[in-house]
Design an enzyme around this catalytic site. Structure first.
Site, short mmCIF file in Angstrom:
data_model
loop_
_atom_site.label_atom_id
_atom_site.label_comp_id
_atom_site.label_asym_id
_atom_site.label_seq_id
_atom_site.Cartn_x
_atom_site.Cartn_y
_atom_site.Cartn_z
CG HIS A 208 -5.93 -2.55 8.60
ND1 HIS A 208 -6.00 -1.19 8.89
CD2 HIS A 208 -4.63 -2.88 8.82
CE1 HIS A 208 -4.82 -0.75 9.25
NE2 HIS A 208 -3.97 -1.75 9.23
CG ASN B 240 -8.96 -1.71 11.69
OD1 ASN B 240 -8.03 -2.40 11.29
ND2 ASN B 240 -9.40 -0.66 11.04
CD GLU C 176 -8.75 0.85 7.57
OE1 GLU C 176 -8.63 -0.19 8.28
OE2 GLU C 176 -8.21 1.92 7.88
CG ASP D 207 -0.33 -0.61 2.47
OD1 ASP D 207 0.91 -0.54 2.60
OD2 ASP D 207 -1.06 -1.15 3.31
C1 F6R Z 1 1.30 -1.51 6.10
C2 F6R Z 1 0.09 -2.32 6.17
C3 F6R Z 1 -0.73 -2.36 7.42
C4 F6R Z 1 0.11 -2.69 8.66
C5 F6R Z 1 -0.77 -2.72 9.90
C6 F6R Z 1 0.04 -2.99 11.15
O1 F6R Z 1 1.88 -1.62 4.82
O2 F6R Z 1 -0.26 -2.91 5.20
O3 F6R Z 1 -1.74 -3.33 7.28
O4 F6R Z 1 0.74 -3.93 8.48
O5 F6R Z 1 -1.42 -1.49 10.03
O6 F6R Z 1 0.93 -1.94 11.36
P1 F6R Z 1 2.07 -2.05 12.45
O7 F6R Z 1 2.92 -3.19 12.07
O8 F6R Z 1 2.82 -0.73 12.37
O9 F6R Z 1 1.37 -2.25 13.75
#
Ligand code: F6R
Length: 261
Positions: free
Chosen positions: A139, A137, A144, A68
């Protein structure tokens, strides 16, 4: 799903790096790696970088596709995922920058850029190993809650939960972009193997939802239950809500004893 529970975050990184390195070697010198950003995979990337330095892994001809990118951050912004991937993946893993792809969050026509990104993944032969973290959450990528389980790369509106969680990387929550381009859940499911990493008690609910379900758009990561080749590596805090934790540990022991895995 193989669920591996280890005591500490450092062991999550090491264990996930071991699994990922083995899968990348098996995929050959032109392996395609799918990369997440955020904190969760940093230990994994450090473990891969160690193997590259030691000459045990060569990613110089491998490709990578990021999950992303924020919409609208200017070129060179330190928190744009293009920059984060350069710092944490491309350089430490000795990858060729020309083979490392990040969605274009600045395109005048974002929808067309999403279509091009899907095409580029397909033309690479598809992702061999997709690394994912999970949001509080539930994702994965920036898919989302309420995302279609069949979604493809597209623009997503970020939830307040996600913007709050990611505000730690910015001066304030107001600076966290409201939109992102993300690979869809259907795109992620196309990867040949998925490695999910999570650490800490804040992720316990999300990990339970992903591993033990139910499958549904309220917790988008639960869609991984539909994928036949998923390895989940979590520390004890992130595993705290797993009802069948003892069984997963028995399965890990059995795999190691019987299959030499
Ligand atoms: C980032 C992504 C998100 C993160 C998720 C967890 O490229 O795709 O899904 O993996 O938000 O983020 P952290 O590891 O910072 O807790």
């Amino acid at each position: 799903m193989d669920v591996v529970i280890v005591p500490t975050p450092a062991e999550v990184g090491e264990r996930a790096a071991e699994v990922t390195a083995r899968l990348l070697r098996a995929a050959g010198s032109e392996a395609v790696l799918g990369v997440a950003t955020g904190s969760s995979p940093l230990g994994l990337y450090a473990g891969l970088a160690e193997r590259v330095r030691a000459g045990e892994l060569d990613l110089s001809r491998a490709s990578a596709f990021a999950l992303d990118e924020y919409v609208g951050l200017p070129d060179g912004h330190p928190e744009s995922y293009r920059e984060v991937v350069r710092r944490t993946v491309t350089e430490p893993l000795g990858m060729d920058p020309a083979r490392v792809h990040v969605p274009d969050g600045q395109a005048a026509d974002l929808d067309a850029a999403c279509v091009r990104y899907e095409r580029a993944i397909a033309e690479s032969g598809g992702v061999d190993v997709q690394i994912v973290g999970v949001g509080v959450n539930g994702h994965i990528g920036f898919n989302e809650p309420a995302t279609s389980l069949a979604s493809r790369t597209r623009v997503e509106l970020l939830t307040d939960d996600t913007r709050r969680a990611n505000s730690r990387f910015f001066a304030s929550i107001d600076e966290v972009p409201r939109r992102a381009v993300t690979q869809g859940l259907g795109t992620i499911l196309d990867a040949r193997h998925v490695v999910l990493v999570a650490t800490g008690s804040a992720k316990a609910d999300a990990v339970t939802a992903v591993v033990e379900g139910p499958v549904g758009a309220r917790r988008p990561g639960s869609v991984l239950q539909l994928h036949p080749e998923v390895t989940v590596v979590v520390d004890e805090e992130a595993a705290a809500g797993l009802e069948l934790a003892d069984y997963y540990c028995q399965m890990t022991d059995a795999r190691e004893a019987l299959l030499g895995d």
